[in-house]
Design a protein around this motif. Structure first.
Motif, PDB file in Angstrom:
ATOM      1  N   UNK A 104      86.775 -16.090  29.820  1.00 26.84           N
ATOM      2  CA  UNK A 104      85.568 -15.424  30.322  1.00 26.84           C
ATOM      3  C   UNK A 104      84.857 -14.726  29.167  1.00 26.84           C
ATOM      4  N   UNK A 105      83.702 -14.150  29.475  1.00 26.39           N
ATOM      5  CA  UNK A 105      83.022 -13.381  28.436  1.00 26.39           C
ATOM      6  C   UNK A 105      83.867 -12.169  28.057  1.00 26.39           C
ATOM      7  N   UNK A 106      84.593 -11.630  29.029  1.00 23.94           N
ATOM      8  CA  UNK A 106      85.534 -10.550  28.731  1.00 23.94           C
ATOM      9  C   UNK A 106      86.516 -10.990  27.645  1.00 23.94           C
TER      10      UNK A 106
ATOM     11  N   UNK B 143      80.140  -1.909  23.344  1.00 20.71           N
ATOM     12  CA  UNK B 143      81.310  -2.116  24.202  1.00 20.71           C
ATOM     13  C   UNK B 143      82.267  -0.941  24.077  1.00 20.71           C
TER      14      UNK B 143
ATOM     15  N   UNK C  96      88.403  -2.012  27.515  1.00 15.41           N
ATOM     16  CA  UNK C  96      88.841  -3.412  27.444  1.00 15.41           C
ATOM     17  C   UNK C  96      90.330  -3.496  27.138  1.00 15.41           C
TER      18      UNK C  96
ATOM     19  N   UNK D 228      77.584 -12.158  22.577  1.00 15.01           N
ATOM     20  CA  UNK D 228      78.238 -10.850  22.667  1.00 15.01           C
ATOM     21  C   UNK D 228      77.255  -9.721  22.389  1.00 15.01           C
TER      22      UNK D 228
ATOM     23  N   UNK E  35      75.220  -6.771  30.232  1.00 14.32           N
ATOM     24  CA  UNK E  35      76.478  -6.244  30.748  1.00 14.32           C
ATOM     25  C   UNK E  35      77.423  -5.791  29.621  1.00 14.32           C
ATOM     26  N   UNK E  36      77.928  -4.572  29.764  1.00 10.54           N
ATOM     27  CA  UNK E  36      78.915  -4.087  28.800  1.00 10.54           C
ATOM     28  C   UNK E  36      80.223  -3.673  29.472  1.00 10.54           C
ATOM     29  N   UNK E  37      80.270  -3.739  30.802  1.00  9.66           N
ATOM     30  CA  UNK E  37      81.463  -3.301  31.527  1.00  9.66           C
ATOM     31  C   UNK E  37      82.541  -4.369  31.570  1.00  9.66           C
ATOM     32  N   UNK E  38      83.780  -3.944  31.800  1.00 10.36           N
ATOM     33  CA  UNK E  38      84.927  -4.854  31.782  1.00 10.36           C
ATOM     34  C   UNK E  38      84.829  -5.872  32.917  1.00 10.36           C
ATOM     35  N   UNK E  39      84.687  -5.401  34.132  1.00  8.30           N
ATOM     36  CA  UNK E  39      84.709  -6.312  35.280  1.00  8.30           C
ATOM     37  C   UNK E  39      83.454  -7.195  35.269  1.00  8.30           C
TER      38      UNK E  39
ATOM     39  N   UNK F 140      81.902  -8.318  32.785  1.00  8.87           N
ATOM     40  CA  UNK F 140      82.063  -9.391  31.813  1.00  8.87           C
ATOM     41  C   UNK F 140      83.138 -10.384  32.211  1.00  8.87           C
ATOM     42  N   UNK F 141      84.101  -9.930  33.008  1.00 11.38           N
ATOM     43  CA  UNK F 141      85.110 -10.869  33.524  1.00 11.38           C
ATOM     44  C   UNK F 141      84.420 -11.896  34.422  1.00 11.38           C
TER      45      UNK F 141
ATOM     46  N   UNK G 248      81.147 -12.583  34.357  1.00  9.82           N
ATOM     47  CA  UNK G 248      79.848 -12.986  33.810  1.00  9.82           C
ATOM     48  C   UNK G 248      79.676 -14.506  33.761  1.00  9.82           C
TER      49      UNK G 248
END
Ligand SMILES: Nc1ncnc2c1ncn2[C@@H]1O[C@H](COP(=O)(O)OP(=O)(O)OP(=O)(O)O)[C@@H](O)[C@H]1O
Ligand SMILES: [Mg+2]
Lengths: 383, 251
Positions: free
Chosen positions: A232-234, A253, A258, B109, B114-118, B120-121, B123
């Motif tokens: 994912x992007x994460x 970020x 994270x 990047x 979006x900069x949040x964890x969820x 981006x999960x 995204x």
């Protein structure tokens, strides 16, 4: 135009192959154990089922470790603690299932508590007679410990070797704690003499086969979750943190969030691995917290290929297969062999087995959404 | 008087000092930038140019002094990610890109959003984001290298990729530290042109040693020396300043 050194589709292809193999094993091994008569050459004896099942839980531990180390640069030297805590949560459920069948025949208290002249069940043990509660604890306890440790460490920007030392200290402290009788978890003997799980005898071949199948499926499931995260992007943010943590901050970020996320997910996976391990080996004791266990897990990942989830799983199985052989043939040399293996891998195969194969695979496909970038040679600090 | 300034200025530094082990890298530095302005900062090695950017972006906390952004935000109280989120982007002196990511992923990047964890999960690349990436890739001339690992780029291309990341981030203020180091003359001229275009919609601070480049930019110049402002004005004005000449020739 030079090509990227990694076949982008390979990770995806490998992943699919791994999941297919695991699902196949989950069906095949129990069938060959239970349905094929022992006289047949295709029969898989129960002790092999148990041994393979144990390796699969190690593979799951390796995948969880690779998620934080390979993809986010957090070298945890304490992942064995999360594994052991998951194991203890399962062990506590199994202890409470013994009920009055213990040596002292106490209706509620496990034998070791009667032996210590305790009269009441400690609060920590409440609720563990219920399987769902115990399962919740399998995830919750390692998850909360990872959250607490990560909260302070990542916010204070503890990184690199300092973080590794903290995680190692954590597992060592737990080792010492769990050794003590008054800690309430069976002292140095740990928890053992389990009778049944969900009403099935823990010794029965059917139960063992089922635990094997569950371990294979848990590994497949966790692998898919880990892969979903890293692709994912994460996952791209995690890799960015691994390679240039400070640069990632300057893009806005919150690095600590994270890290915390992936550390907690990883700890819960390790807890699940421990919970599947304990009913198969029939015992959990404080030695599972020993720092050497966590370091060994790091070696599995390094050998298989850090930053490749399939490599981590493969490394765990291969190293443990070697260990089984050594402990049979040359028991006193195993630690030397393990150390030698680690040094050789570091020097000759710095990307591990799967990482090296991937690097030399022919031409990559043009575009693949599931591509995972390889490790760079060295982290790049932002100036 | 001061109130008016802090509310009107985009960036306002007043009496900023930073010491490293007793050495004063910034010494009572004051600097004011208007919204929409482009400012060139010059000065000899060790003058404190990079340290000034470190202070603005939250990397280094000043020992003394005020650093205000848009008259509302006290930057000394915020950390790097908070300051980046406010709309201050930075290109580092040593080009710093994510080497094991592709060119395109580096831009993704950096892309504003979006900069949040969820978040981006979950995204998924939207059509608008894809278009924006294409646009930036053509601006920084890396379109045919989008799939390349950033590690494989030349030094100059890394510089451009990092400028592209700034564009993707779309901050109100861009801090650009030595963007043309390692570039050919032609590339240098193109970079000046690019920065002038960026300046049409963004405020920019550029640190550079290359005087031809600074002349190309054609903007107000601030000369730093030993951690404070030595002179300010057009390039011609500051070049004629005796103390500036002394500082540069004395080295
Ligand atoms: N983290 C630090 N620790 C100690 N000294 C530092 C640190 N950062 C900067 N300095 C010192 O502060 C002074 C100013 O450094 P700075 O990098 O800001 O200069 P500069 O104007 O950017 O120079 P250059 O043109 O060489 O990039 C230098 O003498 C440098 O050695
Ligand atoms: Mg500098």
């Amino acid at each position: 135009m030079t090509r990227r050194p990694i076949l982008p589709g390979l990770i995806g292809g490998q992943g699919a192959a791994l999941v297919a193999i695991l699902v196949g094993l989950a069906l095949l091994v129990p069938a060959l154990n239970l349905l094929v008569p022992p006289s047949s050459p295709f029969h898989v004896p129960t002790h092999f089922v148990v041994l393979f099942g144990k390796w699969l839980t190690y593979a799951l531990l390796a995948v969880s470790l690779d998620l934080v180390w390979g993809y986010c640069g957090i070298l945890s030297l304490g992942h064995g603690a999360f594994f052991a805590l998951g194991g203890y949560a399962m062990g506590m459920y199994l202890m409470r299932q013994i009920g009055p069948r213990g040596v002292y025949a106490h209706p509620v208290l496990p034998d070791f508590m009667v032996f210590l002249n305790w009269t009441e069940l400690p609060v920590a043990w409440w609720g563990f007679q219920f399987f769902p509660y115990a399962m919740l604890m399998v995830f919750l306890v390692p998850g909360l410990l990872a959250f607490a440790l990560g909260w302070f460490a990542f916010r204070s920007r503890v990184t690199g070797v300092y973080l590794s030392i903290i995680t190692q200290a954590m597992t060592y402290a737990l080792l010492l704690g769990f050794f003590r009788n008054n800690f309430g978890f069976g002292g140095n003997n740990g928890l053992t003499d389990f009778k049944d799980i969900l009403g099935f005898s823990i010794q029965a071949p059917g139960t063992r086969a089922a635990l094997f199948a569950l371990s294979a499926l848990a590994l497949a499931g966790s692998f898919l979750i880990a892969r979903a995260i890293v692709t994912s992007k994460l996952g791209k943010v995690l890799i960015a943190i691994r390679d240039a943590e400070s640069r990632t901050r300057f893009l806005g970020y919150r690095v600590e969030h994270y890290k915390l996320f992936v550390f907690v997910v990883s700890a819960m996976m390790a807890g699940l691995a421990g919970a599947l391990y304990v009913p198969q080996v029939g015992i959990i004791n404080p030695s599972e917290f020993s720092p050497a266990n966590s370091i060994e897990a790091v070696i599995w990942v390094a050998v298989g290929g850090r930053g490749t989830l399939t490599g981590a799983a493969l490394g765990a199985v291969l190293v443990n297969a070697a260990k089984s052989w050594f402990t049979g043939a040359l028991p006193e040399y195993w630690l030397f062999a393990l150390g030698g293996l680690f040094i050789l891998t570091t020097l000759l195969l710095p990307k591990g087995i799967v990482g090296t194969i991937a690097e030399h695979w022919p031409k990559p496909r043009r575009r693949d959404a599931e591509r995972v970038p390889p490790l760079s040679a060295a982290p790049q600090p932002a100036e | 008087m001061m109130d008016v300034r802090t509310t009107q200025a985009l960036l306002y530094l007043d009496g900023v000092s930073v010491s490293f082990d007793g050495f004063r890298a910034l010494n009572n530095l004051s600097l004011v930038m208007d919204p929409g302005e482009m400012r060139a900062i010059i000065g000899p090695n060790g003058a404190g140019k990079t340290t000034m950017m470190d202070v603005i972006t939250g990397k280094t906390r000043p020992d003394e002094g005020d650093v205000m952004f848009q008259g509302r935000h006290d930057l000394t109280a915020l950390d790097e990610s908070a300051i980046a989120t406010l709309g201050i982007g930075r290109k580092f002196q040593k080009p710093t890109v994510f080497e094991s990511h592709t060119v395109e992923d580096n831009l993704l990047l950096a892309l504003d959003g979006e900069r949040g964890v969820i978040g981006n999960l979950l995204h998924r690349l939207s059509g608008a984001e894809r278009d924006r990436l294409d646009e930036i890739l053509s601006i920084v001339k890396l379109k045919d290298r989008r799939e390349e690992l950033a590690a494989n780029l030349s030094h100059g291309q890394k510089q451009w990729l990092e400028i592209g990341m700034l564009l993707a981030q779309d901050p109100a203020l861009l801090l650009v530290d030595e963007p043309v180091a390692g570039m050919t003359d032609a590339e240098t001229a193109e970079t000046a042109e690019l920065l002038r275009r960026i300046n049409e919609t963004h405020s920019v601070v550029v640190v550079e040693h290359d005087m031809t480049f600074v002349r190309d930019l054609g903007v107000k110049v601030t000369v730093l020396h030993e951690g404070s402002v030595l002179a300010e004005g057009s390039l011609d004005q500051v070049s004629a300043n005796e103390r500036v000449v002394e500082v540069y020739l004395g080295r």
